[in-house]
Design a protein around this motif. Structure first.
Motif, PDB file in Angstrom:
ATOM      1  N   GLU A  39     -38.932 -23.121  -2.996  1.00  7.59           N
ATOM      2  CA  GLU A  39     -39.600 -22.046  -3.467  1.00  7.59           C
ATOM      3  C   GLU A  39     -38.874 -21.070  -3.783  1.00  7.59           C
ATOM      4  OE1 GLU A  39     -43.914 -20.100  -3.017  1.00  7.59           O
ATOM      5  OE2 GLU A  39     -43.442 -21.261  -1.394  1.00  7.59           O
ATOM      6  N   GLU A  40     -38.750 -20.704  -5.060  1.00  8.11           N
ATOM      7  CA  GLU A  40     -38.071 -19.566  -5.478  1.00  8.11           C
ATOM      8  C   GLU A  40     -38.826 -18.318  -5.559  1.00  8.11           C
ATOM      9  OE1 GLU A  40     -35.519 -20.497  -9.137  1.00  8.11           O
ATOM     10  OE2 GLU A  40     -35.960 -22.362  -8.528  1.00  8.11           O
ATOM     11  N   ASN A  41     -39.292 -17.912  -4.479  1.00  8.37           N
ATOM     12  CA  ASN A  41     -40.311 -16.881  -4.415  1.00  8.37           C
ATOM     13  C   ASN A  41     -39.615 -15.494  -4.185  1.00  8.37           C
ATOM     14  OD1 ASN A  41     -39.177 -16.922  -1.709  1.00  8.37           O
ATOM     15  ND2 ASN A  41     -41.169 -17.790  -0.942  1.00  8.37           N
ATOM     16  N   ILE A  51     -31.540 -18.129  -2.408  1.00  4.03           N
ATOM     17  CA  ILE A  51     -32.459 -18.959  -1.943  1.00  4.03           C
ATOM     18  C   ILE A  51     -31.826 -20.600  -1.973  1.00  4.03           C
ATOM     19  CG2 ILE A  51     -34.731 -19.906  -1.832  1.00  4.03           C
ATOM     20  CD1 ILE A  51     -36.033 -17.138  -2.251  1.00  4.03           C
ATOM     21  N   LYS A  52     -31.710 -20.747  -3.279  1.00  4.74           N
ATOM     22  CA  LYS A  52     -31.212 -22.288  -3.648  1.00  4.74           C
ATOM     23  C   LYS A  52     -29.682 -22.489  -3.120  1.00  4.74           C
ATOM     24  CE  LYS A  52     -32.235 -21.023  -8.095  1.00  4.74           C
ATOM     25  NZ  LYS A  52     -32.704 -20.859  -9.530  1.00  4.74           N
ATOM     26  N   ALA A  53     -28.765 -21.411  -3.072  1.00  5.31           N
ATOM     27  CA  ALA A  53     -27.487 -21.735  -2.963  1.00  5.31           C
ATOM     28  C   ALA A  53     -27.771 -21.856  -1.036  1.00  5.31           C
ATOM     29  CB  ALA A  53     -26.699 -20.461  -2.960  1.00  5.31           C
ATOM     30  N   SER A  84     -39.101 -17.091 -15.889  1.00  2.00           N
ATOM     31  CA  SER A  84     -38.966 -17.697 -16.775  1.00  2.00           C
ATOM     32  C   SER A  84     -39.261 -19.328 -16.585  1.00  2.00           C
ATOM     33  CB  SER A  84     -37.585 -17.494 -17.355  1.00  2.00           C
ATOM     34  OG  SER A  84     -37.331 -16.386 -17.912  1.00  2.00           O
ATOM     35  N   SER A  85     -39.019 -19.777 -15.563  1.00  2.00           N
ATOM     36  CA  SER A  85     -39.187 -21.043 -15.323  1.00  2.00           C
ATOM     37  C   SER A  85     -40.451 -21.587 -15.067  1.00  2.00           C
ATOM     38  CB  SER A  85     -38.246 -21.586 -14.117  1.00  2.00           C
ATOM     39  OG  SER A  85     -38.278 -22.878 -13.723  1.00  2.00           O
ATOM     40  N   ARG A  86     -41.340 -20.509 -14.424  1.00  2.00           N
ATOM     41  CA  ARG A  86     -42.552 -20.772 -13.950  1.00  2.00           C
ATOM     42  C   ARG A  86     -43.500 -20.082 -15.092  1.00  2.00           C
ATOM     43  NH1 ARG A  86     -41.856 -17.149  -8.881  1.00  2.00           N
ATOM     44  NH2 ARG A  86     -39.725 -16.823  -9.713  1.00  2.00           N
ATOM     45  N   GLY A  89     -46.630 -21.939 -15.929  1.00  2.00           N
ATOM     46  CA  GLY A  89     -46.570 -23.214 -15.109  1.00  2.00           C
ATOM     47  C   GLY A  89     -45.228 -23.773 -15.162  1.00  2.00           C
ATOM     48  N   LYS A  90     -44.846 -24.278 -14.211  1.00  2.00           N
ATOM     49  CA  LYS A  90     -43.569 -24.725 -14.137  1.00  2.00           C
ATOM     50  C   LYS A  90     -43.409 -26.140 -14.932  1.00  2.00           C
ATOM     51  CE  LYS A  90     -39.654 -25.754 -10.848  1.00  2.00           C
ATOM     52  NZ  LYS A  90     -38.367 -25.362 -11.901  1.00  2.00           N
ATOM     53  N   ASP A  91     -44.285 -26.908 -14.929  1.00  2.00           N
ATOM     54  CA  ASP A  91     -44.433 -28.162 -15.800  1.00  2.00           C
ATOM     55  C   ASP A  91     -44.855 -28.154 -16.998  1.00  2.00           C
ATOM     56  OD1 ASP A  91     -43.156 -29.448 -13.369  1.00  2.00           O
ATOM     57  OD2 ASP A  91     -45.227 -29.765 -12.648  1.00  2.00           O
TER      58      ASP A  91
HETATM   59 MG   LIG Z   1     -35.725 -22.584 -10.583  1.00  2.00          MG
END
Ligand SMILES: [Mg+2]
Ligand SMILES: O=c1[nH]c(=O)c2ncn([C@@H]3O[C@H](COP(=O)(O)OP(=O)(O)OP(=O)(O)O)[C@@H](O)[C@H]3O)c2[nH]1
Length: 250
Positions: A39-41, A51-53, A84-86, A89-91
């Motif tokens: 979750e990129e919060n 968070i990702k790394a 941008s990604s969300r 909605g992400k999908d």
């Molecule tokens: Mg992302």
């Protein structure tokens, strides 16, 4: 050989990272298909990149490269930015996201925008990271201009100095000027100077250090030697010093 995990689930991003760093003598490892989502919060690009790394770096115990990026549109107060990604909605397909943005931008004269990318290299053994930023300025086009390459919002973004969308410009040009390529140029320098073994070359002419004091591959050393041995015969050059330091790979 140094292994670096590329912590992204975005295939377009992965391809660009592989193209930009692919010539380094390192092994770039994609995330396994089975890797779970994170979750990129965070509230900043840096927090999200970390968070990702950290999540994937600690899980797979590898030096890990991640980036968080986004499109910032001035007339929309910087949105979609870190969302941008969300966005919507992400999908939601990017075609819909782009149509929505063009609708919001319909009557806007100020079409200035930029892509921003924060790249992070994370070292799980030391729980330490370095981060780098890249930005490319441009404008939001009036319509979606699909080309043969790119991903995400590329078809509505025109970088300054060009008259086509990122998608139409093609991978080769995008990878020379993009936000990601600018951040990754700094990642490349960091890897070359800190993780790779080889020889560090330092050159001084008349006691003055040349700026090109960096890790070089041995073929370049030979070329530099040849140039310098010619230079030293010129009257205004009194001394030419070359120091080569062997470094172990990390
Ligand atoms: Mg992302
Ligand atoms: O047109 C584009 N050209 C680009 O060069 C570019 N770079 C990023 N983006 C978009 O901005 C968001 C980043 O979000 P993001 O950094 O979280 O990435 P992501 O969620 O797609 O993958 P991951 O790396 O997180 O797994 C995503 O919607 C990307 O599509 C781009 N769009």
């Amino acid at each position: 050989m140094v292994k670096i995990l590329v912590a992204t689930k975005n295939k377009g991003k992965l391809k660009e990272i592989q193209e930009i760093l692919g010539d380094l003598p390192i092994k770039l490892m994609p995330l396994p298909e089975s890797a779970s989502d994170v979750e990129e919060n965070g509230s900043t690009y840096l927090e999200n990149a970390l968070i990702k790394a950290k999540t994937y770096g600690q899980k797979y115990k590898l030096i890990t490269l991640a980036d968080d990026s986004g499109l910032e549109i001035d007339a929309l107060n910087g949105l979609p930015g870190i969302y941008s990604s969300r966005y919507l909605g992400k999908d939601t397909p990017f075609e819909e996201k782009m149509k929505n943005i063009l609708e919001l931008m319909k009557n806007k004269d100020n079409r200035k925008a930029r892509f921003r990318c924060i790249s992070v290299l994370y070292f799980p053994n030391e729980d330490k990271f370095v981060s780098f930023e890249g930005v490319v300025e441009g404008e939001i086009l009036k319509e979606i201009c699909y080309g043969n390459s790119g991903f995400g919002y590329d078809p509505i973004f025109k970088p300054d100095g060009f008259d086509k969308s990122f998608s139409e410009l093609g991978t080769e040009i995008k990878n020379k000027i993009s936000h990601r390529s600018k951040a990754l140029a700094q990642v490349r320098d960091y890897i070359e100077n800190n993780l790779l073994g080889g020889e560090m070359i330092e050159i001084k002419i008349n006691g003055k250090r040349l700026p090109a004091n960096k890790y070089v591959y041995s073929v370049f050393e030979k070329v530099i030697y040849a140039i310098l041995s010619t230079l030293k015969d010129l009257p205004e050059i009194e001394t030419v010093e070359i120091k080569i330091e062997k470094k172990e790979e990390k």
